[in-house]
Design a protein around this motif. Structure first.
Motif, PDB file in Angstrom:
ATOM      1  N   LEU A  13       0.824  -1.209   0.000  1.00  0.00           N
ATOM      2  CA  LEU A  13       0.000   0.000   0.000  1.00  0.00           C
ATOM      3  C   LEU A  13       0.862   1.265   0.000  1.00  0.00           C
ATOM      4  CD1 LEU A  13      -2.860  -0.979   2.468  1.00  0.00           C
ATOM      5  CD2 LEU A  13      -3.030  -0.620   0.005  1.00  0.00           C
ATOM      6  N   ALA A  14       1.932   1.256   0.751  1.00  0.00           N
ATOM      7  CA  ALA A  14       2.838   2.402   0.767  1.00  0.00           C
ATOM      8  C   ALA A  14       3.475   2.611  -0.600  1.00  0.00           C
ATOM      9  CB  ALA A  14       3.914   2.202   1.832  1.00  0.00           C
ATOM     10  N   TYR A  15       3.856   1.539  -1.258  1.00  0.00           N
ATOM     11  CA  TYR A  15       4.450   1.626  -2.596  1.00  0.00           C
ATOM     12  C   TYR A  15       3.490   2.280  -3.579  1.00  0.00           C
ATOM     13  CZ  TYR A  15       6.100   0.046  -7.154  1.00  0.00           C
ATOM     14  OH  TYR A  15       6.492  -0.009  -8.459  1.00  0.00           O
ATOM     15  N   PHE A  16       2.232   1.823  -3.580  1.00  0.00           N
ATOM     16  CA  PHE A  16       1.249   2.390  -4.498  1.00  0.00           C
ATOM     17  C   PHE A  16       0.920   3.840  -4.164  1.00  0.00           C
ATOM     18  CE2 PHE A  16      -0.144  -2.145  -5.265  1.00  0.00           C
ATOM     19  CZ  PHE A  16       0.430  -2.200  -6.528  1.00  0.00           C
ATOM     20  N   THR A  17       0.858   4.164  -2.896  1.00  0.00           N
ATOM     21  CA  THR A  17       0.548   5.536  -2.482  1.00  0.00           C
ATOM     22  C   THR A  17       1.662   6.487  -2.884  1.00  0.00           C
ATOM     23  OG1 THR A  17      -0.717   4.680  -0.615  1.00  0.00           O
ATOM     24  CG2 THR A  17      -0.047   6.995  -0.508  1.00  0.00           C
ATOM     25  N   VAL A  18       2.895   6.106  -2.669  1.00  0.00           N
ATOM     26  CA  VAL A  18       4.029   6.953  -3.042  1.00  0.00           C
ATOM     27  C   VAL A  18       4.104   7.099  -4.555  1.00  0.00           C
ATOM     28  CG1 VAL A  18       6.557   7.076  -3.053  1.00  0.00           C
ATOM     29  CG2 VAL A  18       5.355   6.505  -0.956  1.00  0.00           C
ATOM     30  N   ARG A  20       1.651   6.996  -6.705  1.00  0.00           N
ATOM     31  CA  ARG A  20       0.566   7.880  -7.136  1.00  0.00           C
ATOM     32  C   ARG A  20       0.891   9.329  -6.777  1.00  0.00           C
ATOM     33  NH1 ARG A  20      -3.146   7.260 -10.989  1.00  0.00           N
ATOM     34  NH2 ARG A  20      -5.234   7.384 -10.213  1.00  0.00           N
ATOM     35  N   ALA A  21       1.475   9.551  -5.611  1.00  0.00           N
ATOM     36  CA  ALA A  21       1.847  10.910  -5.205  1.00  0.00           C
ATOM     37  C   ALA A  21       2.904  11.489  -6.140  1.00  0.00           C
ATOM     38  CB  ALA A  21       2.352  10.900  -3.767  1.00  0.00           C
ATOM     39  N   HIS A  24       1.261  12.547  -9.421  1.00  0.00           N
ATOM     40  CA  HIS A  24       0.567  13.825  -9.295  1.00  0.00           C
ATOM     41  C   HIS A  24       1.552  14.992  -9.201  1.00  0.00           C
ATOM     42  CE1 HIS A  24      -3.617  12.707  -9.153  1.00  0.00           C
ATOM     43  NE2 HIS A  24      -3.303  11.671  -8.397  1.00  0.00           N
TER      44      HIS A  24
END
Length: 82
Positions: A13-18, A20-21, A24
């Motif tokens: 989850l951290a990998y995907f969140t970073v 995506r950030a 952006h």
């Protein structure tokens, strides 16, 4: 075993969140366009190559779907970002 699984899920989850950030954050760079603009470029490019309106519209929608799901896609030398 459960703790290892929980840590693995948290890291994923951290990998995907970073990721995506970062996508952006890069959206404002030069050579970057929106997914909608990229889809319109793909559609008009297909029309100029002789595809029918329905086929070119389908290519544009496919590009838009792919771009929105992954967060970015390429059109020629431009990068379309969500």
């Amino acid at each position: 075993m459960r703790r290892v699984f929980n840590v693995a899920v948290l890291m994923l989850l951290a990998y995907f969140t970073v990721g995506r950030a970062l996508t952006h954050a890069q959206a404002g760079e030069a050579g970057s366009i929106t997914c909608e603009r990229g889809a319109e470029m793909v559609r008009t490019n297909a029309l100029t190559k002789g595809f029918s309106d329905a086929a070119s519209s389908g290519q544009g929608q496919n590009f838009l779907s792919s771009c929105l799901v992954t967060g970015e896609a390429r059109v020629d030398n431009l990068v379309a970002r969500d």
